[in-house]
Write an enzyme that holds these catalytic residues in place. Structure first.
Site, PDB file in Angstrom:
ATOM      1  N   MET A   1      24.529  76.170  36.091  1.00 31.83           N
ATOM      2  CA  MET A   1      23.695  75.500  35.091  1.00 31.83           C
ATOM      3  C   MET A   1      23.285  74.100  35.530  1.00 31.83           C
ATOM      4  O   MET A   1      22.124  73.709  35.383  1.00 31.83           O
ATOM      5  CB  MET A   1      24.427  75.419  33.746  1.00 31.83           C
ATOM      6  CG  MET A   1      23.614  74.718  32.669  1.00 31.83           C
ATOM      7  SD  MET A   1      24.443  74.610  31.085  1.00 31.83           S
ATOM      8  CE  MET A   1      24.337  76.302  30.521  1.00 31.83           C
TER       9      MET A   1
ATOM     10  N   ARG B   1     -13.347  73.086  35.138  1.00 33.63           N
ATOM     11  CA  ARG B   1     -12.006  72.788  34.631  1.00 33.63           C
ATOM     12  C   ARG B   1     -11.020  72.749  35.800  1.00 33.63           C
ATOM     13  O   ARG B   1     -10.810  73.764  36.470  1.00 33.63           O
ATOM     14  CB  ARG B   1     -11.556  73.821  33.602  1.00 33.63           C
ATOM     15  CG  ARG B   1     -12.453  73.922  32.389  1.00 33.63           C
ATOM     16  CD  ARG B   1     -11.851  74.828  31.331  1.00 33.63           C
ATOM     17  NE  ARG B   1     -11.540  76.161  31.825  1.00 33.63           N
ATOM     18  CZ  ARG B   1     -12.410  77.166  31.899  1.00 33.63           C
ATOM     19  NH1 ARG B   1     -13.666  76.974  31.513  1.00 33.63           N
ATOM     20  NH2 ARG B   1     -12.036  78.350  32.347  1.00 33.63           N
TER      21      ARG B   1
ATOM     22  N   HIS C   1     -13.009  82.291  31.082  1.00 35.62           N
ATOM     23  CA  HIS C   1     -11.973  82.115  32.094  1.00 35.62           C
ATOM     24  C   HIS C   1     -12.040  83.244  33.102  1.00 35.62           C
ATOM     25  O   HIS C   1     -12.066  84.420  32.727  1.00 35.62           O
ATOM     26  CB  HIS C   1     -10.589  82.098  31.424  1.00 35.62           C
ATOM     27  CG  HIS C   1      -9.527  81.504  32.279  1.00 35.62           C
ATOM     28  ND1 HIS C   1      -9.176  80.184  32.218  1.00 35.62           N
ATOM     29  CD2 HIS C   1      -8.743  82.050  33.242  1.00 35.62           C
ATOM     30  CE1 HIS C   1      -8.214  79.930  33.103  1.00 35.62           C
ATOM     31  NE2 HIS C   1      -7.935  81.060  33.735  1.00 35.62           N
TER      32      HIS C   1
END
Length: 818
Positions: free
Chosen positions: A762, A671, A614
């Site tokens: 929220m 990827r 990676h």
């Protein structure tokens, strides 16, 4: 009916083999959309992203026996396909267009060609609807207006039709001339000229000139004379025209407009008289599209009262197929705006492309205005439904019910929508993917409402067409033999794992990658058969990996020991080796190789499928030297892996950013992660991608507050003057970051940016909408094409990945295709 042995008289080519005389009934260019092999002619077209020749063998095995190809050794083709008819041409797409042009030339009915920058599909659909009392019309399905879509549209023409309407779109010079030869319009409509596809033309003047190629030889061209570039070009070409205008004398001169409720009243002069009509829309684009149609009807000398009656029945055209969550783990494909054979085939294709959702069910109304004798029509519907693998059919309408004997799939018949709803029992539908496809008069939106779960006011819309566009963009950068792994971890970056994975499977990517075994298990249980790499397998998941044929990433000797000890004796297993080249997160270093290969030699049943690493800084040019160092180190380590194993493995190191910045290091596979979801990580090619996700919510309440009053928790928001605020139905429980509080974040309402006032709560937050005509129920865009993830992430010092993956699972996903 045309036979294969007559094809060379239409477009030439070399006859490689005539195994049997067969009729040509269906044209196929996409192997995934095969429905009726008998009578199908497949054109193997080499496109920018794919090559139809790769699917000849698959189609032959499925029963197709007629092929037009561009390449291949004649002897080899005859040997491989002994029962096939084979014709070789220089250009399969050109051959398809020539065949459609030949087919078009057999009909003497009026044919309307429509082009322009915007509104083509709407005008086509409305005009067909407005003409339906007088004509049996064939038209382009949805927006089939490309070099490929136009010939497939024209092939629909048959002796029952009295009228045809085909739209044509182009993106570069030279294309319209080809489409003109296919459509051969006798009448034309030029909707407008705008910025769409500007990149393909030197100027708007050139674009207008190219689009006008469609109207060579038309008897009459309809257009709005207020579009100056169009008007000047038409006059210069001497094309006979019928015009309407708001600003100058024309065949239909608009003298005034006014809005009354949900209608626009237009006052106009026609044949020396002042007249008035009401258009059932108020937005400018819809009014302009409707006026093109009004001009056409006036030219046909329809009485004003009849035109008004038909306009009153116009309805908005749904430009997309939506997939929505519904009761009892069902999903709906909502296509409730019209119903014809071509549209049914397209909707069934989307249904067929979603194998993971249990039983495939279709709720279908009578098909109206097809132009076919009823028995022939419903016989074709029955064949289409059976060929597409529908497992349950619910047929609604008196006409389809009369032909119940034609349907071999399990079918329930109802005379009306009200009849179905009266007997509707939700418990009878579970784990199904349900296509709801009905003509407008059947009001199938009531059926959709009955099936849908109560929807939280916030939804994430996922544009599957944009996702495919982005996939193709990255594919276009790959060498021919480079494989593609796509990351669908973290709920496909918040977009929905099942749906995205299924689309990727349909478009034949090579590998998927998930973070955890449970994600892979869910994909397997929902019909995904592609190879899947699991990036973070744990010992307690090893049994699941074997059970569901998932392939673990192995990054340490200890992990490998635990994995092989869990294997049944001699049981083969595939793994992927993670190599650490500088990320220093997970992976083997060169110092770990001795222990690694001792273990692998002791367990020969374990096959290493790939070795990968990676890149730590591929998205930034400042890290170029380090990235090159990582790539060089990986190449050396991978070579040693293969040498010690004694066989080759798939090698991959490039991520989304690496595909763009280091194309010379594609190796065996790349990827693709965030790029497919519309975020170009390097920032250098963002304009090439399309945003995939749009997060929307609704306004719950609007109120006025006085100067000095406060808003929200901790009184953080204070009105500097008298202010109008709107409360919107999204909060941090939906994944909307609290860092957007107090003016940092904005949402789009009525196309205007509205800043947050006070803290994000929220389940809701408040925005300043002072000066805007906002009301409860209005839509608010949290992010999307005009308020991008890149911009929002930058405003709070994070990355687009975080915003996208933070969208809560309680937010409903709606997947749609144009």
């Amino acid at each position: 009916m045309l036979d294969f042995n007559q094809l060379y008289t239409v477009f030439g080519g070399g006859l490689l083999q005539l195994a049997q005389p067969l009729p040509i009934i269906h044209l196929l260019t996409d192997s995934r959309k095969l429905s009726q092999p008998a009578g199908t002619l497949f054109f193997a077209i080499r496109g920018r992203y794919n090559d139809g020749h790769k699917y000849l063998h698959q189609l032959y095995l499925q029963g197709v026996r007629q092929f037009v190809v561009e390449q291949g050794d004649a002897a080899e083709l005859r040997q491989r396909y002994p029962e096939a008819n084979l014709l070789q041409v220089p250009d399969s797409l050109a051959a398809l267009q020539q065949l459609a042009a030949w087919h078009r030339s057999r009909f003497q009915i009026p044919v309307v060609g429509i082009t322009g920058s915007n509104g083509k599909t709407i005008v086509k659909e409305w005009l067909a609807q407005l003409l339906s009392p007088d004509e049996l019309t064939v038209k382009s399905p949805r927006s089939y207006n490309s070099q490929l879509g136009v010939p497939l549209s024209v092939w629909q023409m048959d002796q029952n039709h009295t009228f045809a309407i085909f739209e044509a779109g182009i993106s570069q010079p030279g294309e319209m001339e080809k489409l003109q030869r296919v459509i051969q319009p006798t009448l034309g409509i030029f909707t407008n000229i705008g910025s769409a596809h500007d990149e393909g033309f030197a100027s708007h003047q050139q674009k207008v000139a190219e689009k006008l190629q469609l109207f060579k030889g038309v008897d009459l061209l309809f257009y709005c004379a207020d579009h100056t570039l169009v008007h000047e070009a038409v006059q210069a070409e001497g094309i006979k025209s019928f015009t309407w205008s708001r600003t100058q004398a024309a065949d239909v001169t608009i003298s005034g407009t006014s809005t009354v409720g949900h209608k626009t009243i237009i006052v106009f002069k026609w044949q020396g008289r002042k007249e008035r009509l009401a258009i059932p829309f108020t937005d400018e684009a819809s009014v302009e599209n409707a006026l093109h149609c009004v001009a056409f009807l006036l030219y046909r000398n329809l009485p004003l009262s009849e035109i008004q009656d038909r306009l009153d029945r116009l309805h908005p055209v749904a430009m997309r197929l939506e997939m929505k969550e519904a009761i009892n783990s069902c999903y709906l494909i909502d296509d409730t705006y019209n119903n014809d054979l071509a549209g049914l085939a397209i909707a069934l294709d989307l249904l067929m492309n979603q194998p993971q959702r249990g039983r495939h069910t279709v709720i279908l109304s009578d098909l109206l205005e097809s132009g076919l004798p009823e028995e022939k029509l419903y016989r074709q519907v029955a064949e289409l439904v059976q060929a597409r693998g529908v497992e349950r059919l619910i047929a609604i309408g008196e006409k389809v019910s009369r032909y119940s004997s034609l349907f071999s799939v399990p079918t329930e018949f109802y005379t009306s929508t009200a009849d179905f709803l009266a007997q509707f029992q939700p418990a009878q539908f579970r784990n199904e993917l349900i296509l709801v496809k009905g003509a407008r008069v059947f009001e199938f939106e009531k059926i959709v409402q009955a099936f849908q779960q109560k929807v939280h006011g916030t939804v994430l819309e996922v544009n599957l067409d944009a996702l495919v566009h982005n996939l193709n963009y990255y594919r276009s950068k790959l060498a021919p033999d480079v494989r593609l792994m796509v990351m669908v971890k973290a709920f496909a970056y918040g977009s929905g794992s099942f749906e995205v994975a299924n689309l990727l499977q349909f478009h034949r990517v090579d590998y998927l990658a998930v973070a955890y075994a449970d994600e892979g298990v869910m994909l397997r249980e929902n019909g995904i058969t592609l190879p899947i790499m699991v990036m973070n397998p744990s010992p307690d998941s090893f049994a699941k990996l074997r059970q569901y044929t998932l392939e673990p990433e192995i990054y340490s000797a200890e992990q490998l020991e635990a994995f092989v000890s869990s294997l049944e004796k001699g049981a083969p297993s595939k793994i992927h080796l993670k190599l650490d080249t500088g990320m220093h997160r997970l992976g083997f270093t060169a110092e770990d190789f001795d222990a690694l290969f001792i273990l692998l030699q002791q367990h020969p049943q374990v096959q290493v499928v790939s070795a990968f690493s990676h890149l730590a800084g591929a998205d930034e040019a400042v890290h170029n030297d380090f990235s090159q160092q990582q790539i060089s180190q990986f190449r050396g380590m991978a070579a040693e892996v293969e040498a010690r194993l004694g066989y080759s493995v798939i090698k991959h190191i490039l991520n989304s950013a690496g595909i763009v910045r280091f194309p010379e290091h594609q190796l065996d596979m790349v990827r693709l992660g965030i790029g497919i979801y519309g975020v170009e990580a390097t920032g250098t090619a963002q304009e090439a991608l399309r945003p995939v996700s749009t997060l929307k919510t609704t306004v719950s309440q609007v109120k006025q507050i006085k100067q000095g009053e406060t808003v929200g928790y901790s009184r953080k928001g204070m009105a500097a003057s008298d202010t109008t605020i709107a409360t919107i139905a999204i909060g941090y429980a939906d994944g909307y970051d609290r860092r957007f509080s107090n003016g940092v974040g904005h949402v789009l309402i009525h196309g205007q940016r509205c800043p947050l006032i006070g803290n994000v709560c929220m389940d809701m937050c408040m925005v300043d909408v002072t000066g805007l005509p906002v009301k409860a129920g209005d839509e608010a865009i949290v992010f999307g094409p005009r308020l991008t993830l890149v911009e929002l992430a930058k405003s709070i010092g994070t990355i687009p990945y975080e915003l996208l993956t933070n969208v809560s699972s309680r937010v409903k996903r709606i997947f749609y295709a144009e």
